[in-house]
Design a protein around this motif. Sequence first.
Motif, PDB file in Angstrom:
ATOM      1  N   THR A   1      41.512  40.325  40.758  1.00 30.41           N
ATOM      2  CA  THR A   1      40.450  41.063  41.444  1.00 30.41           C
ATOM      3  C   THR A   1      39.721  40.201  42.465  1.00 30.41           C
ATOM      4  O   THR A   1      39.313  40.700  43.515  1.00 30.41           O
ATOM      5  CB  THR A   1      39.434  41.648  40.441  1.00 30.41           C
ATOM      6  N   GLU A   2      39.581  38.914  42.187  1.00 29.02           N
ATOM      7  CA  GLU A   2      38.955  38.007  43.152  1.00 29.02           C
ATOM      8  C   GLU A   2      39.834  37.875  44.396  1.00 29.02           C
ATOM      9  O   GLU A   2      39.331  37.863  45.521  1.00 29.02           O
ATOM     10  CB  GLU A   2      38.736  36.631  42.529  1.00 29.02           C
TER      11      GLU A   2
ATOM     12  N   SER B   1      43.042  31.733  50.445  1.00 23.27           N
ATOM     13  CA  SER B   1      42.103  32.133  49.387  1.00 23.27           C
ATOM     14  C   SER B   1      42.167  31.225  48.174  1.00 23.27           C
ATOM     15  O   SER B   1      41.181  31.086  47.454  1.00 23.27           O
ATOM     16  CB  SER B   1      42.398  33.566  48.939  1.00 23.27           C
TER      17      SER B   1
ATOM     18  N   ASN C   1      40.902  41.045  51.879  1.00 23.15           N
ATOM     19  CA  ASN C   1      40.421  42.391  52.164  1.00 23.15           C
ATOM     20  C   ASN C   1      41.481  43.209  52.896  1.00 23.15           C
ATOM     21  O   ASN C   1      42.045  42.763  53.886  1.00 23.15           O
ATOM     22  CB  ASN C   1      39.145  42.295  53.002  1.00 23.15           C
TER      23      ASN C   1
ATOM     24  N   ARG D   1      42.010  40.094  45.443  1.00 22.53           N
ATOM     25  CA  ARG D   1      42.000  41.383  46.149  1.00 22.53           C
ATOM     26  C   ARG D   1      40.764  41.518  47.034  1.00 22.53           C
ATOM     27  O   ARG D   1      40.837  42.018  48.154  1.00 22.53           O
ATOM     28  CB  ARG D   1      42.077  42.526  45.145  1.00 22.53           C
ATOM     29  N   LYS D   2      39.626  41.048  46.544  1.00 24.57           N
ATOM     30  CA  LYS D   2      38.405  41.086  47.355  1.00 24.57           C
ATOM     31  C   LYS D   2      38.493  40.108  48.519  1.00 24.57           C
ATOM     32  O   LYS D   2      38.077  40.420  49.636  1.00 24.57           O
ATOM     33  CB  LYS D   2      37.186  40.753  46.495  1.00 24.57           C
TER      34      LYS D   2
END
Length: 118
Positions: A40-41, A31, A47, A43-44
């Motif tokens: 938060t980026e 990532s 997934n 975490r998205k």
Amino acid sequence: MTQGNAFDPECPTRQVLDRIGDRWTVLIVLSLRDGARRFTELRKAVNGVTPKVLTQTLRAMERDGLLTRRVFAEVPPRVEYELTPLGMSLQGPIQAITDWAEKNMSEVMAAREAALQT
């Protein structure tokens, strides 16, 4: 430089293998390959990981020198994570394993299915 022995339970090589073999570490490295990301980026992108586990993994990766955590003095505070040169050096091996998994996914799934049938 000391030679490691991954088969020796007391060898630090085992700890390094545990870190880089962790599924969340692998996905975080993938990532972050294009640059820094906020929590938060990540975490998205990763997934399925809980905030608690993501936090624990990020802290462990920072401790092990694989990524940096940068806090910006803003309201609210902004935090970004980025791979260090050591972390970036993992991209090649992790990408090779990811490519292998994607190429052989059908065979592995077929083998699992066959094992369930017996």
